[in-house]
Write an enzyme that holds these catalytic residues in place. Structure first.
Site, PDB file in Angstrom:
ATOM      1  CE  LYS A  38      -2.733   0.597   3.715  1.00  0.00           C
ATOM      2  NZ  LYS A  38      -2.370   1.850   4.392  1.00  0.00           N
ATOM      3  CB  SER A  39       3.847   2.227   1.981  1.00  0.00           C
ATOM      4  OG  SER A  39       3.291   2.062   3.256  1.00  0.00           O
ATOM      5  NE  ARG A  57       6.162   6.391   0.947  1.00  0.00           N
ATOM      6  CZ  ARG A  57       5.281   6.173   1.937  1.00  0.00           C
ATOM      7  NH1 ARG A  57       4.160   5.531   1.690  1.00  0.00           N
ATOM      8  NH2 ARG A  57       5.549   6.593   3.161  1.00  0.00           N
ATOM      9  N   GLY A 104      -5.337   7.669   5.414  1.00  0.00           N
ATOM     10  CA  GLY A 104      -4.447   8.675   5.992  1.00  0.00           C
ATOM     11  C   GLY A 104      -3.196   8.854   5.158  1.00  0.00           C
ATOM     12  CD  GLN A 126       0.346   8.260   7.141  1.00  0.00           C
ATOM     13  OE1 GLN A 126      -0.268   9.179   7.674  1.00  0.00           O
ATOM     14  NE2 GLN A 126      -0.158   7.048   7.011  1.00  0.00           N
ATOM     15  CG  ASP A 181       0.281  -0.104   9.490  1.00  0.00           C
ATOM     16  OD1 ASP A 181      -0.144   0.744  10.308  1.00  0.00           O
ATOM     17  OD2 ASP A 181       0.714   0.194   8.365  1.00  0.00           O
ATOM     18  NE  ARG A 201      -5.201  -0.222  12.952  1.00  0.00           N
ATOM     19  CZ  ARG A 201      -4.574  -0.013  11.812  1.00  0.00           C
ATOM     20  NH1 ARG A 201      -3.255   0.099  11.793  1.00  0.00           N
ATOM     21  NH2 ARG A 201      -5.261   0.129  10.701  1.00  0.00           N
TER      22      ARG A 201
HETATM   23  C1  S3P Z   1       2.449   4.641   6.283  1.00  0.00           C
HETATM   24  C2  S3P Z   1       2.950   5.036   7.494  1.00  0.00           C
HETATM   25  C3  S3P Z   1       2.380   4.630   8.795  1.00  0.00           C
HETATM   26  C4  S3P Z   1       1.425   3.435   8.644  1.00  0.00           C
HETATM   27  C5  S3P Z   1       0.512   3.589   7.457  1.00  0.00           C
HETATM   28  C6  S3P Z   1       1.321   3.711   6.183  1.00  0.00           C
HETATM   29  C7  S3P Z   1       3.080   5.140   5.054  1.00  0.00           C
HETATM   30  O1  S3P Z   1       1.673   5.733   9.342  1.00  0.00           O
HETATM   31  O2  S3P Z   1       0.663   3.276   9.818  1.00  0.00           O
HETATM   32  O3  S3P Z   1      -0.362   2.475   7.342  1.00  0.00           O
HETATM   33  O4  S3P Z   1       2.828   4.593   3.965  1.00  0.00           O
HETATM   34  O5  S3P Z   1       3.862   6.114   5.146  1.00  0.00           O
HETATM   35  P1  S3P Z   1       2.434   6.890  10.176  1.00  0.00           P
HETATM   36  O6  S3P Z   1       3.362   7.579   9.269  1.00  0.00           O
HETATM   37  O7  S3P Z   1       1.332   7.799  10.651  1.00  0.00           O
HETATM   38  O8  S3P Z   1       3.104   6.161  11.301  1.00  0.00           O
END
Ligand code: S3P
Length: 444
Positions: free
Chosen positions: A27-28, A32, A100, A176, A327, A358
């Site tokens: 997902k990350s 990006r 988020g 993030q 996560d 969570r």
């Molecule tokens: C993510 C960073 C994490 C993670 C989220 C994905 C990312 O959040 O919990 O599922 O892709 O940068 P935080 O940066 O708020 O810790």
């Protein structure tokens, strides 16, 4: 997505989980790749993209900002970008749904463009803190024209025509926040520096390099990093291969550990060391896990993981490991419920501001299913019992990972475990139910 039509689902104990599977793309990296593709002049291609709702929202947002984003095959996407600072003002609100990551990264990208955009999301995302990301971006010259209480969504941001480069030390370990500042820093002259006290996932840094940006990463103290980005680079279109998401692999993996007789292989799981805290912890707990074929897949290390049902013992998970498995705590807590003795997970403050609170949701999930669990300060303590579990209905609070962790719990419990709403699983792991069923799981 709204939770108007709830999708309850129940997991039951059945036979062992067996076979071989590949979980969807990370997902990350998927978010990006779309955003950097949109910030690059020319055509980039992405394969293995996670086609979950979160990532679809990011794709839609990049389209609304002027990039051409097209799906050309299963998991294969083409992005024709507009260049750094080249976003067009979107006509409507940018809706990030439950995500988020998509939202905070896009806020960073827009902060370096001379446009005004409104960001919004579902009830879960509207409840999440945004001030943390707005603070550094305002220092870079972006302006918040409107926001709900405490800087939350819906919010309207005016990007900076000439953003300033800053030196930024995130107050919490968050990939993030780091990424939002780096994406805004692309449009700033000179060097944007992020100093992390604790290293977090480094996919933005790796992808920036892959797209041709000049970025250096050095050690900072024992556990941190100093990241220096040269602003205003000529990004070059790139081809990105998205490896399988270790945070999604975590669910079938833990299921195989706790369902007696299981033996699974999960193919090509990303093993970036900033994402593998769960694997390390499970090995310490005595998990029978083997790394079969380690290789490089588009700039990230991947491996096939073989995992067999195991006798687990409780361990203490140090707070400093949290960024590498942030996560994965809900599903680790499920593994802990089947381990001998106590598992103490320390330093989980950030879990309170995920898709749900969570920390509370994980404790409630276990408690309603007969597990002994306590929260002490920011620590989660689970006492393993193994037998006599299940029988509860879990409130998922619009949180995909609570839903999946609860269903994994149900696969190994004596009584079934139900979730009130499995719909949010589609945000990060489309096909979860089908994949788990193909391995032998009873989900209905
Ligand atoms: C993510 C960073 C994490 C993670 C989220 C994905 C990312 O959040 O919990 O599922 O892709 O940068 P935080 O940066 O708020 O810790």
């Amino acid at each position: 997505m709204t939770s108007a039509a709830l999708m309850p689902l129940t997991a039951r104990r059945g036979g062992p989980l067996q076979g071989r599977a590949r979980v969807p793309g990370d997902k990350s990296i998927s978010h990006r790749a779309l955003i950097l593709g949109a910030m690059t002049v020319g055509e980039s291609t992405i394969s293995g993209l996670l086609e979950g709702e979160d990532v679809h929202h990011t794709a839609e947002a990049m389209r609304a900002l002027g990039a051409a984003v097209e799906r050309t095959g299963e998991g294969v996407w083409r992005v024709r970008g507009v260049g750094i600072g080249g976003f067009a003002a979107p006509r409507g609100v940018l809706d990030f749904g439950n995500s988020g990551t998509g939202c905070r990264l896009a806020i960073g990208a827009v902060a370096g463009s001379p446009i005004t955009a409104t960001f919004d999301g579902d009830a879960s995302l509207r409840a999440r803190p945004m001030r943390r990301v707005l603070e550094p971006l305002q220092r870079m010259g972006a302006r918040v024209l409107a926001a709900a209480d405490d800087g939350r969504l819906p919010l309207t941001l005016q990007g900076a025509a000439d953003p300033y480069p800053i030196v930024y030390e995130p107050p919490v370990p968050s990939a993030q926040l780091k990424s939002a500042v780096l994406l805004a820093g692309l449009a700033a002259p000179g060097e944007t520096t992020v100093i992390e006290a604790e290293a977090t996932r480094d996919h933005t840094e790796r992808l920036l390099k892959h797209f041709g940006a000049k970025i250096t990463v050095k050690a900072h103290g024992d556990r941190g990093r100093r990241i220096i980005l040269q602003g205003q680079p000529e990004l070059e279109p790139a081809s990105v291969i998205v490896p399988a998401d270790p945070s999604s692999a975590a669910f079938p993996l833990v299921a195989a550990l706790i369902v007696p007789g299981s033996d699974l292989i999960l193919d090509a799981v990303m093993t970036n060391p900033l994402r593998t805290g769960l694997f390390k912890t499970l090995l310490e707990m005595g998990a029978n896990m083997e790394t079969l074929a380690v290789r490089d897949d588009g700039g990230e290390e991947v491996a096939d993981l073989r995992v067999r049902a195991s006798i687990l013992k409780g361990v203490e998970v140090p707070a400093e490991r949290a960024p590498a498995m942030i996560d994965e705590y809900p599903v680790l807590a499920v593994a802990a419920a089947f381990a001998e003795g106590r598992t103490v997970m320390r330093g989980l403050k950030e879990l309170r501001v995920k898709e749900s609170d969570r920390l509370a949701a994980t404790a409630d999930m276990l408690r309603v299913n007969g597990v002994e669990v306590t929260i002490e300060g920011d620590d989660l303590i689970v006492t393993g019992k193994g037998g006599g579990l299940g029988g509860g209905m879990v409130a998922t609070h619009m949180d995909h990972r609570i839903a999946m962790a609860a269903l994994v719990l149900g696969l190994a419990s004596e009584q079934p475990v139900a979730v009130d709403d499995a719909a949010f699983i589609a945000t990060s792991f489309p096909g979860f139910v089908e994949l788990m069923r193909s391995l032998g799981a009873e989900l209905a």
